[in-house]
Design a protein around this motif. Structure first.
Motif, short mmCIF file in Angstrom:
data_model
loop_
_atom_site.label_atom_id
_atom_site.label_comp_id
_atom_site.label_asym_id
_atom_site.label_seq_id
_atom_site.Cartn_x
_atom_site.Cartn_y
_atom_site.Cartn_z
N GLU A 260 -7.75 -12.48 36.45
CA GLU A 260 -9.12 -11.55 35.74
C GLU A 260 -9.94 -12.11 36.19
O GLU A 260 -10.13 -12.89 37.03
CB GLU A 260 -8.63 -11.55 34.13
CG GLU A 260 -7.38 -10.63 33.69
CD GLU A 260 -7.20 -9.10 34.49
OE1 GLU A 260 -7.97 -8.68 33.62
OE2 GLU A 260 -6.22 -9.08 34.05
N VAL A 261 -10.99 -10.93 35.86
CA VAL A 261 -12.41 -11.76 36.54
C VAL A 261 -12.91 -12.99 36.01
O VAL A 261 -13.32 -13.91 37.03
CB VAL A 261 -13.11 -10.86 36.03
CG1 VAL A 261 -15.14 -10.51 36.79
CG2 VAL A 261 -12.65 -9.14 36.67
N ASN A 262 -12.60 -13.22 34.35
CA ASN A 262 -13.09 -13.94 34.30
C ASN A 262 -13.07 -15.53 34.48
O ASN A 262 -13.38 -17.00 34.90
CB ASN A 262 -13.18 -14.54 32.37
CG ASN A 262 -12.00 -14.29 32.11
OD1 ASN A 262 -10.65 -13.82 32.68
ND2 ASN A 262 -11.74 -14.34 30.48
N GLU A 263 -11.37 -15.29 34.87
CA GLU A 263 -10.64 -16.53 35.10
C GLU A 263 -10.90 -16.98 36.56
O GLU A 263 -11.42 -18.35 36.82
CB GLU A 263 -9.39 -16.03 35.00
CG GLU A 263 -8.77 -15.92 33.99
CD GLU A 263 -6.93 -15.35 34.24
OE1 GLU A 263 -6.68 -14.81 35.25
OE2 GLU A 263 -6.16 -15.68 32.52
N ALA A 264 -11.29 -15.43 37.62
CA ALA A 264 -12.13 -16.02 38.98
C ALA A 264 -13.01 -16.67 38.53
O ALA A 264 -13.68 -17.08 39.89
CB ALA A 264 -12.14 -14.40 39.33
N LYS A 265 -13.69 -16.20 37.96
CA LYS A 265 -15.69 -16.84 38.07
C LYS A 265 -15.03 -17.97 37.57
O LYS A 265 -16.48 -19.22 38.09
CB LYS A 265 -16.51 -15.82 37.02
CG LYS A 265 -16.86 -14.97 37.34
CD LYS A 265 -17.48 -14.32 36.18
CE LYS A 265 -18.16 -12.70 37.23
NZ LYS A 265 -19.12 -12.27 35.74
N ARG A 266 -14.22 -18.81 36.53
CA ARG A 266 -13.98 -19.82 35.84
C ARG A 266 -13.55 -20.60 37.42
O ARG A 266 -14.09 -21.74 37.51
CB ARG A 266 -13.45 -20.06 35.38
CG ARG A 266 -12.26 -21.58 34.47
CD ARG A 266 -14.00 -22.17 33.24
NE ARG A 266 -13.88 -22.86 33.33
CZ ARG A 266 -14.41 -24.07 33.53
NH1 ARG A 266 -15.60 -24.37 34.14
NH2 ARG A 266 -13.87 -25.59 32.87
N LEU A 267 -12.89 -19.80 37.91
CA LEU A 267 -12.43 -20.63 39.34
C LEU A 267 -13.37 -21.58 40.24
O LEU A 267 -12.82 -22.11 40.82
CB LEU A 267 -11.36 -19.87 39.83
CG LEU A 267 -10.72 -21.00 41.48
CD1 LEU A 267 -9.88 -21.92 40.71
CD2 LEU A 267 -9.76 -19.41 41.68
#
Length: 87
Positions: free
Chosen positions: A48-55
């Motif tokens: 998801e978008v928030n997971e990609a930002k965290r990555l």
């Protein structure tokens, strides 16, 4: 000049493909190659978008920590050389 795409755009394109859109149509609309799309899919599929930002944050933090470790190891090695020359 390369155009940079945000995580939202990349994940949106992947979800569009999962919904049934053809890869060629998605690539044409974004102006990318199919190879780029498949690289994105291998990296961002299932995120998801928030997971990609965290990555991305974790990757940048990891690179900073690697630099710090390399500097400390280099400093440690230099100190060993100085101390051995004194003896």
């Amino acid at each position: 000049m390369k155009k940079r795409y945000t995580e939202e755009q990349i994940i949106g394109a992947i979800k569009e493909h999962e919904a049934g859109a053809k890869v060629d149509d998605i690539c044409r609309s974004l102006g990318i190659s199919t190879g780029t799309f498949y690289n994105w899919r291998s990296k961002y599929a299932g995120l998801e978008v928030n997971e990609a930002k965290r990555l991305r944050e974790l990757e940048s933090e990891n690179s900073k920590l690697k630099k710090l470790l390399a500097e400390k190891l280099l400093e440690n090695e230099a100190m060993k050389d100085v101390l051995q020359k004194k003896w």
